[in-house]
Write an enzyme that holds these catalytic residues in place. Structure first.
Site, short mmCIF file in Angstrom:
data_model
loop_
_atom_site.label_atom_id
_atom_site.label_comp_id
_atom_site.label_asym_id
_atom_site.label_seq_id
_atom_site.Cartn_x
_atom_site.Cartn_y
_atom_site.Cartn_z
CB CYS A 195 -97.16 16.54 20.90
SG CYS A 195 -97.69 16.55 19.16
CG ASP B 43 -93.24 17.24 16.86
OD1 ASP B 43 -92.03 16.94 16.69
OD2 ASP B 43 -93.80 18.18 16.27
NE ARG C 137 -90.63 19.11 15.36
CZ ARG C 137 -91.32 20.15 14.87
NH1 ARG C 137 -90.67 21.14 14.26
NH2 ARG C 137 -92.63 20.21 15.00
CG HIS D 136 -94.76 20.76 20.68
ND1 HIS D 136 -94.38 21.12 19.41
CD2 HIS D 136 -95.69 19.80 20.52
CE1 HIS D 136 -95.05 20.39 18.52
NE2 HIS D 136 -95.86 19.58 19.17
CB CYS E 103 -98.42 21.76 18.48
SG CYS E 103 -99.20 20.13 18.42
CO CO Z 1 -97.43 18.61 18.37
#
Ligand code: CO
Length: 199
Positions: A43, A45, A47, A99, A102
């Site tokens: 992803c 993302d 993090r 994850h 999400c």
């Molecule tokens: Co995500």
């Protein structure tokens, strides 16, 4: 406090100089080519920086990221990354890492209209429909978690069916597909199923 944009460039100069000191000639060597053994599909993302969480150095991990780590059969971006890394670089492992928590999955569940993202997460809505019997009885938090994991398994299945991976297996190439999910709360990766090593 968030760093300024100038800070990023200063960080980069410091990083490059430290790395060269620590391992003289590293950049000259890396400029000549790459031979990573792993492809990461994850992803977007912020993090979940793949090299950081797996302890890999530059040159060791080929990476593709998008919202909700989707493998869409007509996405030329993902398909090019996959084709090149599997058939030219001959990576030995393709890691599909989703994850929990999400935002892309959450958006597919109950997001307000948000332009192009609505269309992008459509495969997740289809996944919800396909699994409505198992998902519906669960409380919403458990539904969300379950869907993040189901999404990884579905994307692994999509990967397995791609022409690039079928071609590699057909040619006897050693190649495993891994289904992983990252837990934001612990920083740890959980393995969702055994690796798939052939057709
Ligand atoms: Co995500």
């Amino acid at each position: 406090m968030n760093p300024s944009i100038a800070q990023l460039l200063e960080n980069n100069r410091n990083w490059a100089s430290k790395r060269e000191t620590h391992e003289p000639g590293i950049f000259e060597k890396q400029a000549k080519g790459q031979s990573p053994e792993f492809l990461w599909i994850g992803c977007a993302d912020s993090r979940i920086p793949p090299n950081t969480i797996t302890g890999l150095e530059p040159g060791e991990l080929f990476v593709h990221r998008n919202v909700a780590n989707l493998v869409v059969s007509d996405d030329p971006n993902l398909l090019s990354v996959l084709h090149y890394s599997v058939l030219a670089l001959k990576v030995k492992h393709v890691i599909l890492c989703g994850h929990y928590g999400c935002g892309g999955i959450q958006h597919a569940i109950n997001g307000q209209p948000f332009g192009v993202v609505d269309e992008w997460v459509q495969p997740v809505r289809e996944l919800i429909n396909d699994n409505s019997e198992t998902l519906t009885p669960l409380p919403s938090e458990a539904q969300f978690e379950r869907l993040c994991a189901l999404n990884v398994l579905r994307q692994v299945e999509n990967l397995r069916q791609t022409a690039s991976i079928q071609q590699a297996w057909g040619a006897g190439q050693s190649l495993e597909i891994h289904a992983w999910i990252y837990q934001l709360e612990s920083g740890q990766i959980k393995v969702l199923q055994d690796p798939i090593a052939g057709p």
